[in-house]
Scaffold this motif. Structure first.
Motif, PDB file in Angstrom:
ATOM      1  N   UNK A 163       0.863  -1.181   0.000  1.00 60.41           N
ATOM      2  CA  UNK A 163       0.000   0.000   0.000  1.00 60.41           C
ATOM      3  C   UNK A 163       0.894   1.223   0.000  1.00 60.41           C
ATOM      4  N   UNK A 164       0.509   2.264  -0.744  1.00 60.48           N
ATOM      5  CA  UNK A 164       1.327   3.480  -0.817  1.00 60.48           C
ATOM      6  C   UNK A 164       1.533   4.069   0.568  1.00 60.48           C
ATOM      7  N   UNK A 165       2.739   4.554   0.831  1.00 57.68           N
ATOM      8  CA  UNK A 165       3.076   5.074   2.155  1.00 57.68           C
ATOM      9  C   UNK A 165       2.191   6.245   2.552  1.00 57.68           C
ATOM     10  N   UNK A 166       1.853   7.118   1.592  1.00 56.00           N
ATOM     11  CA  UNK A 166       1.029   8.270   1.953  1.00 56.00           C
ATOM     12  C   UNK A 166      -0.363   7.843   2.376  1.00 56.00           C
ATOM     13  N   UNK A 167      -0.877   6.746   1.806  1.00 51.64           N
ATOM     14  CA  UNK A 167      -2.193   6.257   2.199  1.00 51.64           C
ATOM     15  C   UNK A 167      -2.159   5.733   3.623  1.00 51.64           C
ATOM     16  N   UNK A 168      -1.078   5.010   3.968  1.00 53.14           N
ATOM     17  CA  UNK A 168      -0.927   4.517   5.329  1.00 53.14           C
ATOM     18  C   UNK A 168      -0.916   5.675   6.309  1.00 53.14           C
ATOM     19  N   UNK A 169      -0.159   6.707   5.977  1.00 55.05           N
ATOM     20  CA  UNK A 169      -0.020   7.840   6.881  1.00 55.05           C
ATOM     21  C   UNK A 169      -1.349   8.547   7.095  1.00 55.05           C
ATOM     22  N   UNK A 170      -2.084   8.799   6.014  1.00 59.18           N
ATOM     23  CA  UNK A 170      -3.356   9.510   6.126  1.00 59.18           C
ATOM     24  C   UNK A 170      -4.355   8.691   6.922  1.00 59.18           C
ATOM     25  N   UNK A 171      -4.491   7.418   6.583  1.00 56.92           N
ATOM     26  CA  UNK A 171      -5.454   6.572   7.262  1.00 56.92           C
ATOM     27  C   UNK A 171      -5.099   6.427   8.734  1.00 56.92           C
ATOM     28  N   UNK A 172      -3.820   6.228   9.026  1.00 56.66           N
ATOM     29  CA  UNK A 172      -3.397   6.059  10.409  1.00 56.66           C
ATOM     30  C   UNK A 172      -3.673   7.322  11.222  1.00 56.66           C
ATOM     31  N   UNK A 173      -3.384   8.484  10.636  1.00 56.75           N
ATOM     32  CA  UNK A 173      -3.597   9.745  11.348  1.00 56.75           C
ATOM     33  C   UNK A 173      -5.077  10.010  11.582  1.00 56.75           C
ATOM     34  N   UNK A 174      -5.877   9.767  10.560  1.00 60.32           N
ATOM     35  CA  UNK A 174      -7.319   9.952  10.696  1.00 60.32           C
ATOM     36  C   UNK A 174      -7.893   9.038  11.772  1.00 60.32           C
ATOM     37  N   UNK A 175      -7.490   7.785  11.717  1.00 57.00           N
ATOM     38  CA  UNK A 175      -8.025   6.813  12.664  1.00 57.00           C
ATOM     39  C   UNK A 175      -7.643   7.156  14.100  1.00 57.00           C
ATOM     40  N   UNK A 176      -6.368   7.469  14.307  1.00 59.13           N
ATOM     41  CA  UNK A 176      -5.900   7.774  15.663  1.00 59.13           C
ATOM     42  C   UNK A 176      -6.626   8.993  16.233  1.00 59.13           C
ATOM     43  N   UNK A 177      -6.808  10.014  15.393  1.00 60.08           N
ATOM     44  CA  UNK A 177      -7.485  11.223  15.866  1.00 60.08           C
ATOM     45  C   UNK A 177      -8.965  10.984  16.106  1.00 60.08           C
ATOM     46  N   UNK A 178      -9.563  10.091  15.317  1.00 61.51           N
ATOM     47  CA  UNK A 178     -11.012   9.897  15.381  1.00 61.51           C
ATOM     48  C   UNK A 178     -11.474   9.009  16.525  1.00 61.51           C
ATOM     49  N   UNK A 179     -10.655   8.061  16.946  1.00 67.85           N
ATOM     50  CA  UNK A 179     -11.123   7.056  17.908  1.00 67.85           C
ATOM     51  C   UNK A 179     -11.729   7.638  19.186  1.00 67.85           C
ATOM     52  N   UNK A 180     -11.117   8.633  19.837  1.00 71.70           N
ATOM     53  CA  UNK A 180     -11.759   9.178  21.041  1.00 71.70           C
ATOM     54  C   UNK A 180     -13.143   9.751  20.761  1.00 71.70           C
ATOM     55  N   UNK A 181     -13.309  10.366  19.612  1.00 77.58           N
ATOM     56  CA  UNK A 181     -14.602  10.963  19.262  1.00 77.58           C
ATOM     57  C   UNK A 181     -15.630   9.881  18.907  1.00 77.58           C
ATOM     58  N   UNK A 182     -15.164   8.822  18.264  1.00 72.90           N
ATOM     59  CA  UNK A 182     -16.068   7.706  17.966  1.00 72.90           C
ATOM     60  C   UNK A 182     -16.562   7.063  19.258  1.00 72.90           C
TER      61      UNK A 182
END
Length: 258
Positions: free
Chosen positions: A77-96
């Protein structure tokens, strides 16, 4: 005609499901330890270790010198996709988690890739009758709440490119009616939220709002999923207000993290 709704198999195999979810985590997020995989799957550490060992054996995963498991050759998987998805997920989990606790329903974060929508995070509620985690699953974008919201952010030209007829030459039945879809997307832009009643899965209702970056571009969709028997249209506005509060808080966290 759209292809049939996605429904779980009548005889699910838990070990297969766990292995597939572990592989998806490594593919989308770039790496994880045995303990992290065990916690995410809700299994014993020994079980997670056996799952990862099999993924390594089949080249779905590799283990580096720091004992971190990462996506193997099969799951490039492209590195930039990993970075974006990982950052989004980490930031979102407390709000979810906040939304799931407040509303008592399963909450999700979804991104769009082409004509598909991928669930990158799910937090299940505690009710006995609930919508299970969809983390890692992929659906046609026009059949999911968040997918529709993200499609609504495209220009007419961009939408035409996503659903160009030549891309569906071998699967014409999966191409949506663009005139009908444009009308629906226009309504979503006006409303600012989307409601999905049994469009992606039978017996399920989902409500979602977009999560935007600093320029106003929709990055993801934040949604809540619940059994249709528990959906009350009179609760829609307060439900949307809760989702919007979580989305705004997530946007603030993403901006601070840049």
């Amino acid at each position: 005609m759209d292809k049939p709704l996605k429904t779980p198999p009548p005889y699910p195999i838990a070990s297969v499901d766990h292995a597939l979810r572990a592989a998806t985590i490594l593919q989308m997020e770039g790496g994880a330890t045995v303990s992290q995989i065990a916690a995410r799957l809700g299994v014993a550490r020994s079980t997670a270790h056996r799952l990862l060992a099999m993924l390594v054996y089949r080249d779905f995963a590799v283990q580096d010198e720091d004992r971190i498991y990462r996506a193997g050759p099969v799951l490039e998987l492209a590195a930039h996709s990993q970075s974006l998805v990982s950052r989004l997920r980490a930031a979102a989990l407390p709000h979810l988690r906040w939304v799931a606790d407040l509303l008592g329903e399963t909450t999700n974060l979804i991104v769009r890739t082409g004509d598909t929508a991928r669930f990158i995070a799910s937090v299940e509620c505690r009710q006995a009758l609930r919508v299970g985690s969809r983390e890692g699953m992929v659906f046609p974008a026009h059949r999911t709440t968040a997918g529709l919201l993200l499609l609504a952010g495209l220009s007419d030209e961009e939408l035409d490119a996503v659903y160009a007829a030549e891309r569906y030459r071998d699967r014409p039945g999966e191409r949506p009616d663009l005139a009908k879809l444009r009308g629906e997307l226009a309504r979503l832009r006006h409303n600012g939220f989307a409601v999905n009643q049994a469009r992606s899965e039978r017996g399920l209702v989902a409500v979602g709002v977009p999560v935007r970056d600093g320029d106003g571009t929709a990055l993801a969709g934040l949604s809540v999923s619940l059994p249709s028997v528990r959906y009350d249209p009179h609760r829609l506005q307060p439900l949307v207000a809760t989702l919007e509060a979580a989305a705004r808080a997530l946007e603030a966290d993403l901006t601070e993290g840049l």
